[in-house]
Design a protein around this motif. Sequence first.
Motif, PDB file in Angstrom:
ATOM      1  N   ARG A   3      69.389  78.787  46.543  1.00 40.98           N
ATOM      2  CA  ARG A   3      68.769  79.420  47.709  1.00 40.98           C
ATOM      3  C   ARG A   3      68.644  80.854  47.541  1.00 40.98           C
ATOM      4  O   ARG A   3      68.035  81.822  48.113  1.00 40.98           O
ATOM      5  N   GLY A   4      69.235  81.513  46.217  1.00 42.28           N
ATOM      6  CA  GLY A   4      69.354  82.625  45.866  1.00 42.28           C
ATOM      7  C   GLY A   4      70.476  83.241  46.155  1.00 42.28           C
ATOM      8  O   GLY A   4      71.492  82.466  46.937  1.00 42.28           O
ATOM      9  N   MET A   5      70.746  84.461  45.789  1.00 45.62           N
ATOM     10  CA  MET A   5      72.286  84.878  46.072  1.00 45.62           C
ATOM     11  C   MET A   5      72.022  86.578  46.519  1.00 45.62           C
ATOM     12  O   MET A   5      71.676  87.412  45.791  1.00 45.62           O
ATOM     13  N   GLN A   6      72.399  86.743  47.744  1.00 40.07           N
ATOM     14  CA  GLN A   6      72.488  87.953  48.119  1.00 40.07           C
ATOM     15  C   GLN A   6      73.777  88.450  48.832  1.00 40.07           C
ATOM     16  O   GLN A   6      74.469  87.717  49.593  1.00 40.07           O
ATOM     17  N   PHE A   7      73.889  89.735  48.748  1.00 44.92           N
ATOM     18  CA  PHE A   7      75.155  90.266  49.426  1.00 44.92           C
ATOM     19  C   PHE A   7      75.539  90.084  50.920  1.00 44.92           C
ATOM     20  O   PHE A   7      74.320  90.042  51.753  1.00 44.92           O
ATOM     21  N   ASP A   8      76.582  89.476  51.254  1.00 48.37           N
ATOM     22  CA  ASP A   8      77.008  89.129  52.630  1.00 48.37           C
ATOM     23  C   ASP A   8      75.702  88.044  53.043  1.00 48.37           C
ATOM     24  O   ASP A   8      75.325  88.083  54.139  1.00 48.37           O
ATOM     25  N   ARG A  67      83.148  87.080  54.114  1.00 45.94           N
ATOM     26  CA  ARG A  67      81.383  87.065  53.710  1.00 45.94           C
ATOM     27  C   ARG A  67      81.233  86.537  52.417  1.00 45.94           C
ATOM     28  O   ARG A  67      81.962  87.314  51.371  1.00 45.94           O
ATOM     29  N   LEU A  68      80.300  85.697  52.018  1.00 43.66           N
ATOM     30  CA  LEU A  68      80.020  85.080  50.997  1.00 43.66           C
ATOM     31  C   LEU A  68      78.656  85.052  50.613  1.00 43.66           C
ATOM     32  O   LEU A  68      77.893  85.057  51.324  1.00 43.66           O
ATOM     33  N   ALA A  69      78.471  85.196  49.118  1.00 46.77           N
ATOM     34  CA  ALA A  69      77.197  84.960  48.533  1.00 46.77           C
ATOM     35  C   ALA A  69      77.247  83.937  47.324  1.00 46.77           C
ATOM     36  O   ALA A  69      78.133  83.987  46.660  1.00 46.77           O
ATOM     37  N   THR A  70      76.250  83.181  47.481  1.00 49.48           N
ATOM     38  CA  THR A  70      76.351  82.161  46.250  1.00 49.48           C
ATOM     39  C   THR A  70      74.859  81.288  46.488  1.00 49.48           C
ATOM     40  O   THR A  70      74.312  81.169  47.378  1.00 49.48           O
ATOM     41  N   PRO A  71      74.429  81.182  45.041  1.00 51.54           N
ATOM     42  CA  PRO A  71      73.330  80.015  45.160  1.00 51.54           C
ATOM     43  C   PRO A  71      73.376  78.801  45.169  1.00 51.54           C
ATOM     44  O   PRO A  71      72.575  77.961  45.047  1.00 51.54           O
ATOM     45  N   ASN A  72      74.677  78.460  45.296  1.00 52.31           N
ATOM     46  CA  ASN A  72      75.126  77.120  44.912  1.00 52.31           C
ATOM     47  C   ASN A  72      75.297  76.378  46.361  1.00 52.31           C
ATOM     48  O   ASN A  72      75.605  76.903  47.303  1.00 52.31           O
ATOM     49  N   ALA A  73      75.532  74.773  46.412  1.00 49.25           N
ATOM     50  CA  ALA A  73      76.121  74.188  47.660  1.00 49.25           C
ATOM     51  C   ALA A  73      77.776  74.745  47.598  1.00 49.25           C
ATOM     52  O   ALA A  73      78.487  74.662  46.599  1.00 49.25           O
ATOM     53  N   TRP A  74      78.282  74.690  48.745  1.00 48.24           N
ATOM     54  CA  TRP A  74      79.572  75.146  48.812  1.00 48.24           C
ATOM     55  C   TRP A  74      80.628  74.526  50.018  1.00 48.24           C
ATOM     56  O   TRP A  74      79.799  74.472  51.289  1.00 48.24           O
ATOM     57  N   LYS A  75      81.716  74.663  49.993  1.00 48.37           N
ATOM     58  CA  LYS A  75      82.696  74.218  51.187  1.00 48.37           C
ATOM     59  C   LYS A  75      83.668  75.145  51.218  1.00 48.37           C
ATOM     60  O   LYS A  75      84.100  75.704  50.033  1.00 48.37           O
TER      61      LYS A  75
END
Length: 376
Positions: free
Chosen positions: A320-325, A296-304
């Motif tokens: 996109r914002g950063m929210q828990f889970d 379970r990941l939270a991040t406002p950035n693009a990611w792989k």
Amino acid sequence: MRKLCRRSSIVFMLLTTALWSATSTVAAASTEDLITQVQSVGRAGSENSSAAKAVNELQQMGPETLRPLLVAMNDANPVAMNWLQVAFESIADQSLNSGQLPAEQLEEFVTDRTHNGRARRVAFDWLSKADPSAPSRLIPNMLDDPSSPLRREAVALAIKRAKAAESESAQKSLWTEALSGAVDRDQFDEISAALKKLGEDVNLVDHFGLITEWHLIGPFDNKDEAGFDVVYPPEKEIDLSASYDGMNESVSWQHFVSERKDGAFDLAELTTSHKGAIDYAYTEFNSPVEQQVEFRLATPNAWKLWINGELIFAREEYHRGMQFDQYIVPVHLEQGTNRILLKVCQNEQDQDWAQRWAFQFRVVDETGRAVASANK
């Protein structure tokens, strides 16, 4: 004459029995076929008209159809699940009004934890209408239930009892009991705040199993957001002693630990804030057994995200914002060491709201409970 009448009665009885059996067989087969028709609906809504027709026919059936509908939800896709629930609730409503809702059968389904959590919740809601005593009998035993909605109900009830307790020791005991089942952030926050007032500190990182130790390497170039698809060296090999050409200079792996209370791994805070840049984060998770878990990941950035060298998820979206889970990725862990690699991409926007370059990462079971690494 008497013998003839007796013989006719026997023949009539046999025919009636055969007809009843045949009708029952046809009805059972029909129910199964209709449910199969509903289950064949695609995730994107393909075959919706066929499903609607099948549901319309199912809604004409009696309470004996309720359990097959619930069981069919176990492995239904989300769209099919919606159709099955429509059919179930229509029949359940008719059965409740006629006094034929099978409460005992519903309770048996609810208390069988092998069934789908959402299906069990649907069954529980209707059981509660047929038997108002069901919530007070069943919910207190669901603090460790694999069904998220039912466990949430159990935690809510435990919170209510803790608030009503008079003595401080009883309050502390009940808040602690509520904490044992809490996997939703809002409930955790309420419980930890109450415990803090009673002198008990709760560690969010430990409770949720957040991973706060990572090796980082970067920055690599992401100007014009072009680096998302570029295969930089960490995607080809994990060599913590290696150095590579980075965006500005030679870069090498560095070990960092987040000290933040929310367990977030803030790249800009731990290293240096960069725009149009990419960092890679690497860690190892030691699993005592082969098992299915969720990242379970939270991040406002693009990611792989990679596990043991296999790319398992990618999302090219910024700010996109950063929210828990925020993101949930099902993952199969091998027994022993599992290698986790995360690529975190920042673009070049310079507004205040576009500055965050961070992630929050945890490993949990399907219920949201923390799964700890054996080498932690």
